[in-house]
Write a protein that holds these residues in place. Structure first.
Motif, PDB file in Angstrom:
ATOM      1  N   TRP A 143       0.929  -1.247   0.061  1.00  0.00           N
ATOM      2  CA  TRP A 143      -0.073  -0.021   0.109  1.00  0.00           C
ATOM      3  C   TRP A 143       0.820   1.444   0.055  1.00  0.00           C
ATOM      4  CZ3 TRP A 143       0.567   3.473   4.033  1.00  0.00           C
ATOM      5  CH2 TRP A 143       1.254   3.006   5.227  1.00  0.00           C
ATOM      6  N   GLY A 144       0.425   2.424  -0.269  1.00  0.00           N
ATOM      7  CA  GLY A 144       0.743   3.541  -0.354  1.00  0.00           C
ATOM      8  C   GLY A 144       0.000   4.838  -0.036  1.00  0.00           C
ATOM      9  N   SER A 145       0.560   5.892   0.713  1.00  0.00           N
ATOM     10  CA  SER A 145      -0.276   7.102   0.821  1.00  0.00           C
ATOM     11  C   SER A 145      -0.538   7.543  -0.487  1.00  0.00           C
ATOM     12  CB  SER A 145       0.577   7.953   1.952  1.00  0.00           C
ATOM     13  OG  SER A 145       1.692   8.743   1.267  1.00  0.00           O
ATOM     14  N   ASP A 146      -1.606   8.510  -0.365  1.00  0.00           N
ATOM     15  CA  ASP A 146      -2.049   9.157  -1.663  1.00  0.00           C
ATOM     16  C   ASP A 146      -0.859  10.078  -2.119  1.00  0.00           C
ATOM     17  OD1 ASP A 146      -4.415   8.196  -1.585  1.00  0.00           O
ATOM     18  OD2 ASP A 146      -5.549   9.844  -0.618  1.00  0.00           O
ATOM     19  N   LYS A 147      -0.197  10.545  -1.478  1.00  0.00           N
ATOM     20  CA  LYS A 147       0.987  11.728  -1.783  1.00  0.00           C
ATOM     21  C   LYS A 147       1.876  10.789  -2.176  1.00  0.00           C
ATOM     22  CE  LYS A 147       3.968  15.040  -0.206  1.00  0.00           C
ATOM     23  NZ  LYS A 147       4.605  16.189   0.896  1.00  0.00           N
ATOM     24  N   ALA A 148       2.308   9.706  -1.797  1.00  0.00           N
ATOM     25  CA  ALA A 148       3.469   8.789  -2.285  1.00  0.00           C
ATOM     26  C   ALA A 148       3.240   8.174  -3.395  1.00  0.00           C
ATOM     27  CB  ALA A 148       3.688   7.555  -1.278  1.00  0.00           C
ATOM     28  N   MET A 149       1.903   7.754  -3.742  1.00  0.00           N
ATOM     29  CA  MET A 149       1.594   7.099  -5.103  1.00  0.00           C
ATOM     30  C   MET A 149       1.618   8.301  -6.169  1.00  0.00           C
ATOM     31  SD  MET A 149       1.296   4.177  -4.125  1.00  0.00           S
ATOM     32  CE  MET A 149       0.674   3.109  -5.710  1.00  0.00           C
ATOM     33  N   GLN A 150       1.199   9.475  -5.657  1.00  0.00           N
ATOM     34  CA  GLN A 150       1.238  10.525  -6.682  1.00  0.00           C
ATOM     35  C   GLN A 150       2.858  10.924  -7.198  1.00  0.00           C
ATOM     36  OE1 GLN A 150      -0.404  13.905  -4.847  1.00  0.00           O
ATOM     37  NE2 GLN A 150      -2.548  13.283  -5.406  1.00  0.00           N
ATOM     38  N   MET A 151       3.779  10.929  -6.231  1.00  0.00           N
ATOM     39  CA  MET A 151       4.903  11.040  -6.349  1.00  0.00           C
ATOM     40  C   MET A 151       5.698   9.957  -7.131  1.00  0.00           C
ATOM     41  SD  MET A 151       6.207  12.510  -2.616  1.00  0.00           S
ATOM     42  CE  MET A 151       7.823  13.122  -2.876  1.00  0.00           C
ATOM     43  N   VAL A 152       5.264   8.762  -7.007  1.00  0.00           N
ATOM     44  CA  VAL A 152       5.888   7.714  -7.700  1.00  0.00           C
ATOM     45  C   VAL A 152       5.416   7.851  -9.053  1.00  0.00           C
ATOM     46  CG1 VAL A 152       5.744   5.244  -8.278  1.00  0.00           C
ATOM     47  CG2 VAL A 152       6.101   5.967  -5.863  1.00  0.00           C
ATOM     48  N   THR A 153       4.231   8.232  -9.529  1.00  0.00           N
ATOM     49  CA  THR A 153       3.667   8.360 -10.836  1.00  0.00           C
ATOM     50  C   THR A 153       4.364   9.536 -11.516  1.00  0.00           C
ATOM     51  OG1 THR A 153       1.488   7.593 -10.203  1.00  0.00           O
ATOM     52  CG2 THR A 153       1.441   8.851 -12.279  1.00  0.00           C
ATOM     53  N   GLN A 154       4.419  10.604 -10.733  1.00  0.00           N
ATOM     54  CA  GLN A 154       5.191  11.800 -11.139  1.00  0.00           C
ATOM     55  C   GLN A 154       6.714  11.521 -11.532  1.00  0.00           C
ATOM     56  OE1 GLN A 154       4.037  14.738  -8.692  1.00  0.00           O
ATOM     57  NE2 GLN A 154       1.859  15.090  -9.420  1.00  0.00           N
ATOM     58  N   SER A 155       7.224  11.009 -10.734  1.00  0.00           N
ATOM     59  CA  SER A 155       8.717  10.750 -10.918  1.00  0.00           C
ATOM     60  C   SER A 155       9.024   9.722 -11.992  1.00  0.00           C
ATOM     61  CB  SER A 155       9.527  10.695  -9.706  1.00  0.00           C
ATOM     62  OG  SER A 155       9.103   9.073  -8.838  1.00  0.00           O
TER      63      SER A 155
END
Length: 174
Positions: A32-44
């Motif tokens: 699992w991942g926090s919303d912010k972490a999942m956004q950072m993974v996608t963006q990076s």
């Protein structure tokens, strides 16, 4: 059932405080991942399935937290933070800054380049005399720069200015 509720509550708290945390099992599979972490993974574009990342994550399991170096990418630092109660491997994503400390202070407080340099050395605990030697200026000039800096920052003294600047440099990394 109680443990499941506690874990769900903890994950919701992580999201509520806008933290960037991911959890993996010991085989390096994302749980699992926090919303912010999942956004950072996608963006990076961080590849969580890459061999290099999986090997780094498996090494984390075998070492004490203090011995693990971050996994660095071009835009993120992945830091091992430990294990959850459910033995999940927890990591935190931290954006990598590309600008200098002085540039961060300059833009945050609308300072000149020299004022930002003086403020940066102040955050490191340097005296006016130390700063003047480092920057090849007179102590009086450093004092004048600090007067301008404090006025722009809206603070009254060295300690307040240094604390505010240090927070700007280090708290934004969360």
């Amino acid at each position: 059932m109680i443990n499941a509720r506690l874990l769900k509550s903890a994950r919701q708290a992580i999201d509520a405080f806008d933290r960037s945390v991911l959890a993996f099992d010991t085989d390096a599979a994302l749980l699992w991942g926090s919303d912010k972490a999942m956004q950072m993974v996608t963006q990076s574009g961080l590849d969580l399935d890459s061999t290099e990342f999986r090997m780094w994550l498996r090494d984390c399991v075998e070492q004490p937290v203090s011995a693990v170096s971050p996994c660095l990418t071009h835009s993120l630092a992945v830091q091992f933070i430990g294990f959850s109660a459910a033995r999940e491997v927890l990591v935190k994503l931290v954006p990598q800054r590309t600008d200098s400390n002085e540039d961060v202070l300059r833009s945050a407080f609308n300072l000149t380049i020299r004022e930002a340099e003086v403020l940066y050395w102040l955050t490191l605990g340097k005296t006016n005399r130390d700063i003047s030697a480092i920057l090849s200026q007179s102590a009086r000039t450093v004092n004048k720069h600090l007067e301008q800096v404090f006025q722009k920052m809206g603070v009254d003294n060295r300690r307040s200015g240094a604390v505010l600047a240090d927070r700007k440099l280090h708290v934004t990394a969360q």
